[in-house]
Design a protein around this motif. Structure first.
Motif, PDB file in Angstrom:
ATOM      1  N   TYR A   6     -41.815 127.017 -29.925  1.00  0.00           N
ATOM      2  CA  TYR A   6     -40.902 127.891 -29.203  1.00  0.00           C
ATOM      3  C   TYR A   6     -40.011 127.112 -28.236  1.00  0.00           C
ATOM      4  O   TYR A   6     -39.205 127.706 -27.526  1.00  0.00           O
ATOM      5  CB  TYR A   6     -41.681 128.938 -28.405  1.00  0.00           C
ATOM      6  CG  TYR A   6     -42.267 130.047 -29.254  1.00  0.00           C
ATOM      7  CD1 TYR A   6     -41.529 131.193 -29.533  1.00  0.00           C
ATOM      8  CD2 TYR A   6     -43.552 129.959 -29.766  1.00  0.00           C
ATOM      9  CE1 TYR A   6     -42.061 132.218 -30.306  1.00  0.00           C
ATOM     10  CE2 TYR A   6     -44.089 130.974 -30.535  1.00  0.00           C
ATOM     11  CZ  TYR A   6     -43.344 132.102 -30.799  1.00  0.00           C
ATOM     12  OH  TYR A   6     -43.861 133.115 -31.564  1.00  0.00           O
ATOM     13  N   ALA A   9     -36.235 127.746 -28.549  1.00  0.00           N
ATOM     14  CA  ALA A   9     -35.897 129.123 -28.198  1.00  0.00           C
ATOM     15  C   ALA A   9     -35.963 129.318 -26.679  1.00  0.00           C
ATOM     16  O   ALA A   9     -35.078 129.942 -26.085  1.00  0.00           O
ATOM     17  CB  ALA A   9     -36.843 130.098 -28.896  1.00  0.00           C
ATOM     18  N   ILE A  13     -32.951 130.323 -24.153  1.00  0.00           N
ATOM     19  CA  ILE A  13     -33.085 131.530 -23.340  1.00  0.00           C
ATOM     20  C   ILE A  13     -32.844 131.206 -21.866  1.00  0.00           C
ATOM     21  O   ILE A  13     -32.249 132.003 -21.125  1.00  0.00           O
ATOM     22  CB  ILE A  13     -34.484 132.163 -23.535  1.00  0.00           C
ATOM     23  CG1 ILE A  13     -34.580 132.817 -24.917  1.00  0.00           C
ATOM     24  CG2 ILE A  13     -34.790 133.168 -22.440  1.00  0.00           C
ATOM     25  CD1 ILE A  13     -33.597 133.945 -25.158  1.00  0.00           C
ATOM     26  N   ALA A  67     -31.774 136.707 -28.730  1.00  0.00           N
ATOM     27  CA  ALA A  67     -33.209 136.403 -28.753  1.00  0.00           C
ATOM     28  C   ALA A  67     -33.724 136.375 -30.193  1.00  0.00           C
ATOM     29  O   ALA A  67     -34.490 135.477 -30.576  1.00  0.00           O
ATOM     30  CB  ALA A  67     -33.977 137.436 -27.934  1.00  0.00           C
ATOM     31  N   TYR A  68     -33.292 137.333 -30.999  1.00  0.00           N
ATOM     32  CA  TYR A  68     -33.708 137.359 -32.406  1.00  0.00           C
ATOM     33  C   TYR A  68     -33.205 136.125 -33.153  1.00  0.00           C
ATOM     34  O   TYR A  68     -33.879 135.597 -34.046  1.00  0.00           O
ATOM     35  CB  TYR A  68     -33.176 138.616 -33.098  1.00  0.00           C
ATOM     36  CG  TYR A  68     -34.025 139.851 -32.896  1.00  0.00           C
ATOM     37  CD1 TYR A  68     -35.390 139.841 -33.162  1.00  0.00           C
ATOM     38  CD2 TYR A  68     -33.453 141.041 -32.447  1.00  0.00           C
ATOM     39  CE1 TYR A  68     -36.167 140.972 -32.994  1.00  0.00           C
ATOM     40  CE2 TYR A  68     -34.226 142.182 -32.263  1.00  0.00           C
ATOM     41  CZ  TYR A  68     -35.583 142.144 -32.543  1.00  0.00           C
ATOM     42  OH  TYR A  68     -36.355 143.273 -32.361  1.00  0.00           O
ATOM     43  N   CYS A  71     -35.544 133.098 -31.949  1.00  0.00           N
ATOM     44  CA  CYS A  71     -37.005 133.265 -31.971  1.00  0.00           C
ATOM     45  C   CYS A  71     -37.577 133.121 -33.382  1.00  0.00           C
ATOM     46  O   CYS A  71     -36.998 133.630 -34.341  1.00  0.00           O
ATOM     47  CB  CYS A  71     -37.388 134.650 -31.445  1.00  0.00           C
ATOM     48  SG  CYS A  71     -37.567 134.716 -29.673  1.00  0.00           S
ATOM     49  N   ALA A  75     -42.633 135.836 -33.399  1.00  0.00           N
ATOM     50  CA  ALA A  75     -42.611 136.155 -31.962  1.00  0.00           C
ATOM     51  C   ALA A  75     -42.747 137.664 -31.770  1.00  0.00           C
ATOM     52  O   ALA A  75     -41.979 138.438 -32.352  1.00  0.00           O
ATOM     53  CB  ALA A  75     -41.313 135.663 -31.339  1.00  0.00           C
ATOM     54  N   ILE A  77     -41.770 139.946 -29.856  1.00  0.00           N
ATOM     55  CA  ILE A  77     -40.872 140.558 -28.877  1.00  0.00           C
ATOM     56  C   ILE A  77     -40.596 142.028 -29.181  1.00  0.00           C
ATOM     57  O   ILE A  77     -40.190 142.781 -28.291  1.00  0.00           O
ATOM     58  CB  ILE A  77     -39.549 139.771 -28.763  1.00  0.00           C
ATOM     59  CG1 ILE A  77     -38.816 139.733 -30.108  1.00  0.00           C
ATOM     60  CG2 ILE A  77     -39.806 138.365 -28.240  1.00  0.00           C
ATOM     61  CD1 ILE A  77     -37.445 139.049 -30.027  1.00  0.00           C
ATOM     62  N   PHE A 265     -44.027 132.109 -26.227  1.00  0.00           N
ATOM     63  CA  PHE A 265     -43.016 133.153 -26.231  1.00  0.00           C
ATOM     64  C   PHE A 265     -42.939 133.934 -24.927  1.00  0.00           C
ATOM     65  O   PHE A 265     -42.043 134.758 -24.740  1.00  0.00           O
ATOM     66  CB  PHE A 265     -43.258 134.133 -27.385  1.00  0.00           C
ATOM     67  CG  PHE A 265     -44.625 134.750 -27.397  1.00  0.00           C
ATOM     68  CD1 PHE A 265     -44.974 135.764 -26.521  1.00  0.00           C
ATOM     69  CD2 PHE A 265     -45.590 134.315 -28.303  1.00  0.00           C
ATOM     70  CE1 PHE A 265     -46.234 136.341 -26.544  1.00  0.00           C
ATOM     71  CE2 PHE A 265     -46.857 134.881 -28.321  1.00  0.00           C
ATOM     72  CZ  PHE A 265     -47.187 135.898 -27.441  1.00  0.00           C
ATOM     73  N   ILE A 268     -39.585 134.088 -23.178  1.00  0.00           N
ATOM     74  CA  ILE A 268     -38.610 134.894 -23.917  1.00  0.00           C
ATOM     75  C   ILE A 268     -38.841 136.373 -23.639  1.00  0.00           C
ATOM     76  O   ILE A 268     -37.899 137.136 -23.396  1.00  0.00           O
ATOM     77  CB  ILE A 268     -38.716 134.607 -25.431  1.00  0.00           C
ATOM     78  CG1 ILE A 268     -38.516 133.118 -25.690  1.00  0.00           C
ATOM     79  CG2 ILE A 268     -37.693 135.431 -26.205  1.00  0.00           C
ATOM     80  CD1 ILE A 268     -38.904 132.665 -27.077  1.00  0.00           C
TER      81      ILE A 268
END
Length: 307
Positions: A6, A9, A13, A67-68, A71, A75, A77, A265, A268
């Protein structure tokens, strides 16, 4: 998935976090001369849209899209979108039973479209719904159509939401997500118990409404406040409105704990939580500006900034 996967990512972020509105920015927004000046300020800070709703909707959806994009698919989320899913279920369910339109009352983003929810309700077939909505959709439909008691249906759905988040968080085995889910449920129970006490609801009603039923919360307003203060001595219990603001700031403070992390994660998830609170803060300011409320009223309602 290993936390190190991660790293990219999380790094990306953090660049988005650096662009979020600070407390100073919110203060400037509060002091702006009217709704048009407030919207110009947001546009200058990268928010996109003409109307208030466009600005808010586009900013939140942009954060989720980004974010998508970065990630890993694993993840978890989506767990944060359960709140919108269950809100949309309540909205579509009531509208379907009362033959009304629901399109302007939907929250986005979501994990399942409101059209899919509506189709499931009308066909009484939940096969196309995700697991967290399958059972509760028909259960709430049967309750609402048999009693026509919208409050009872809402309570049933709200409780199912928290149980689904708790279950989903436990599946991830993430201490951060489990702690978040438990905090949400606990604070919601306190608010529910307090409102039930004000409404003189029966003990059975209160226990059915709580995620984690306790005799100490199925009692008088004074008893509920005492229980809150016992577990959270710093809670603002001057009024229920003050307590709800304290609860939001408590949740935001919990999310902020993950900001300093570089792996996994959690950072995030924290960013997405923070972005949702940022959008809510801006909504409060813009709505107050549009209705001519002064700075004192806005500050009274405003929650802390994430950035």
């Amino acid at each position: 998935m290993k936390d190190v996967e991660y790293v990219y990512a999380v790094s990306y972020i953090k660049t988005l976090e650096n662009k979020m509105l600070t407390q100073s920015d919110l203060n400037t927004l509060i002091a702006s001369d009217g709704i048009d000046a407030a919207k110009r300020f947001l546009t200058e800070h990268g928010w996109v849209g003409e109307s208030q709703e466009e600005l808010l909707k586009n900013e939140l959806e942009s954060a989720w899209t980004k974010a998508y994009e970065v990630c890993p698919k694993e993840a978890p989320i989506d767990l944060l979108l359960y709140e919108n899913d269950f809100h949309n279920l309540k909205t579509v369910l009531k509208a379907s039973v009362q033959s009304e339109k629901w399109d302007k009352m939907i929250l986005s983003p979501y994990t399942v479209s409101p059209e899919t929810i509506e189709k499931a309700i009308k066909s009484k077939n939940t096969d196309e719904l995700p697991e967290h909505l399958k059972d509760i959709t028909m259960e709430a439909y049967k309750l609402l159509t048999s009693t026509m008691d919208g409050q009872l249906a809402e309570i049933l759905i709200d409780k199912a939401f928290h149980l689904a988040v708790l279950e989903g968080a436990k599946r991830t085995k993430s201490e951060f997500l489990i702690g978040w889910a438990e905090l949400l449920a606990e604070l919601t129970d306190y608010k529910t118990a307090w409102r039930c006490a004000l409404g003189k609801k029966s003990k059975d009603f209160v226990k059915n409404a709580l995620v984690n039923p306790r005799d100490s919360l199925a009692d008088t307003e004074t008893a509920v406040i005492d229980e809150i203060k016992k577990n959270y001595p710093d809670a603002d219990t001057e009024t229920i409105g003050a307590f709800e603001k304290w609860c939001d700031n408590k949740k935001l403070a919990y999310a902020k704990k993950a900001k300093a992390e570089s792996f996994g994660f959690a950072p995030i998830v924290a960013f997405l939580i923070g972005k949702s609170f940022e959008v809510k803060a801006v909504r409060i300011i813009l709505t107050c500006k549009a209705n001519g409320f002064g700075e004192d009223i806005i500050r009274e309602r405003l929650r802390d900034a994430y950035a």
